[in-house]
Design a protein around this motif. Structure first.
Motif, PDB file in Angstrom:
ATOM      1  N   ARG B 244       0.848  -1.222   0.012  1.00 44.73           N
ATOM      2  CA  ARG B 244      -0.053   0.070   0.021  1.00 44.73           C
ATOM      3  C   ARG B 244       0.786   1.239  -0.055  1.00 44.73           C
ATOM      4  O   ARG B 244       1.784   1.036   0.412  1.00 44.73           O
ATOM      5  N   ASP B 245       0.413   2.461  -0.465  1.00 44.48           N
ATOM      6  CA  ASP B 245       1.126   3.647  -0.741  1.00 44.48           C
ATOM      7  C   ASP B 245       0.879   4.326   0.498  1.00 44.48           C
ATOM      8  O   ASP B 245       0.205   4.012   1.448  1.00 44.48           O
ATOM      9  N   SER B 247      -1.292   6.652   1.222  1.00 47.23           N
ATOM     10  CA  SER B 247      -2.660   7.039   1.397  1.00 47.23           C
ATOM     11  C   SER B 247      -3.199   5.691   1.821  1.00 47.23           C
ATOM     12  O   SER B 247      -4.511   5.926   1.695  1.00 47.23           O
ATOM     13  N   ARG B 249      -3.518   3.311  -0.521  1.00 42.92           N
ATOM     14  CA  ARG B 249      -4.141   2.792  -1.429  1.00 42.92           C
ATOM     15  C   ARG B 249      -3.253   1.392  -1.932  1.00 42.92           C
ATOM     16  O   ARG B 249      -1.884   1.600  -1.797  1.00 42.92           O
ATOM     17  N   ARG B 250      -3.848   0.323  -2.518  1.00 39.44           N
ATOM     18  CA  ARG B 250      -3.344  -0.914  -2.899  1.00 39.44           C
ATOM     19  C   ARG B 250      -2.525  -0.430  -4.164  1.00 39.44           C
ATOM     20  O   ARG B 250      -3.188  -0.140  -5.137  1.00 39.44           O
TER      21      ARG B 250
END
Lengths: 167, 251
Positions: B244-245, B247, B249-250
């Motif tokens: 994940r980043d 934020s 987000r995957r």
């Protein structure tokens, strides 16, 4: 051909079909299954001088399963009807239906669960040996196996409901 | 008939008789793999960081009789440029130069050696990137090694993993290294991801485990990760892994 080579060829001819089928159960893809079985046999042959007097089939099976479990990033695909002749006999149709059912319910499992189910119920290995071959604890085999069977029951029930709904 | 009985029957009923594989190709590739392993086995990975390495190693990719490539190479291919690092390599391994290849520079970490914080006695569990060369695969030039660093700075390589095809900087996960029970001490599961990962989560037996991660000093896009051995038993295979980043987000 060297003596060891002749023994390997005999072994490979005897073991190929089961290895390919086990790989198919793990992947749901005939082509990927053949590739995986071939890879397992390549590695088995590479190690043949030190294993051929031991459990060569077990070595090839372990290599195959771990090779596929390591490749968990690949999605399971379904090709239930490839290579099915157009003129189907009744038993072929049955086999296609069985294969479709089988791949559908195995597809509901994680790679590790599939591996444990195949080792336990296709190769009929005891839990302790499954644990050794996958390098996990017996407890992990038991809990994963139990979880896999729950999923199988649920998938089986869904399949039955779908069949009923189609009638 | 129970679901389990039906499953057993179905697994057997769908066996295909007469499945044939190309055994000639199998044996040809097997011979190549055997040769590669033998050559890798004579390589050594014991070296002193910061010291001039004097080991004589084999260049797998440059070995005159080495075939161009293995048809289906193993996931853990070890072939540093100018070297052949064994996987695994024992600390006590004594390098034995093969008869013909010329001496080449020793295996050397590229960038900073990463201290994982895990200790094996007085040794640090470390990870480091090394250069590799896979015949016929110009897009593969790095591999990731798991090793131990002794108090005197001596590095011992336990496992080295690298891609065997494609591009080693391709975004996403690459080869994951698992303990192979061949080292003197367990090797925590490790690997690398290319991309802006801030969190890497593995799944095993329905449980999620967060990896420790850091960047490779040479290329910040390369995220090196490992799992604390108290949270993921070395050798246990992951069922899945995601990144994940920042934020969440995957990737």
């Amino acid at each position: 051909m060297a003596r060891g080579d002749a023994e390997f060829v005999e072994f490979a001819r005897a073991a190929s079909a089961r290895l390919v089928h086990a790989a198919y159960l793990l992947t749901g893809d005939h082509h990927q299954a053949e590739d995986a079985a071939q890879t397992a046999l390549v590695r088995t042959y590479a190690s043949w001088p030190r294993i051929h007097d031991d459990d060569a089939y077990g070595y090839a099976r372990r290599t195959l399963v771990n090779h596929l479990v390591d490749g968990w990033r690949r999605p399971m695909q379904e090709y239930p009807t490839d290579e099915v002749p157009e003129q189907r006999r009744g038993d072929v149709a049955d086999e296609v239906a069985t294969r479709r059912w089988l791949i559908a319910i195995l597809g509901a499992l994680s790679p590790r669960e599939r591996a444990i189910v195949v080792l336990r119920y296709y190769f009929d290995l005891p839990e302790a040996q499954v644990a050794r071959e996958l390098a996990v604890s017996v407890g992990t085999v038991k809990s994963t196996s139990s979880r896999a069977l729950e999923k199988l029951r649920a998938a089986g029930a869904r399949a039955a409901d779908n069949q009923e709904a189609r009638r | 008939m129970s679901e389990l009985d039906r499953l057993r029957d179905a697994m057997r009923a769908t066996e295909r008789r007469g499945a044939t594989l190309d055994l000639v190709a199998v044996m040809r590739a097997g011979r190549r793999l055997r040769t590669r392993r033998r050559l890798a086995g004579v390589g050594a990975a014991t070296m002193a960081t910061g010291l001039a390495a004097t080991l004589v190693l084999v260049a797998v990719g440059a070995w005159p009789s080495d075939p161009p490539r293995v048809d289906r190479p193993p996931p853990v291919a070890v072939a540093p440029p100018g070297t052949a690092a064994a996987s695994p390599v024992q600390r006590s391994a004594t390098p034995t130069p093969p008869p013909t290849p010329p001496p080449t520079p020793a295996l050397k970490p590229m960038g900073v050696v990463i201290d994982s914080g895990v200790r094996n006695g007085t040794d640090q569990r470390v990870y480091y990137v090394v250069g590799v060369s896979v015949p016929g695969e110009p897009g593969v030039s790095i591999g990731l090694a798991a090793g131990r660093r002794a108090p005197d700075g001596t590095l011992t390589t336990d496992i080295l993993v690298n891609d065997v095809q494609g591009v080693d900087r391709r975004p996403g996960f690459h080869q994951i290294g698992y303990d192979e029970r061949s080292s003197a001490v367990p090797v925590p599961t490790f690997g690398y991801f290319v991309g802006p990962a801030k969190r890497i989560i593995g799944t095993v037996g329905g449980r999620q485990v967060d990896a420790r991660l850091t960047f490779w000093s040479v290329d910040k896009q390369v995220v090196i990760f490992w799992f604390d051995p108290t949270e993921l038993t070395p050798g246990d295979r992951l069922d899945g892994i995601i990144a994940r980043d920042s934020s969440g987000r995957r990737l």
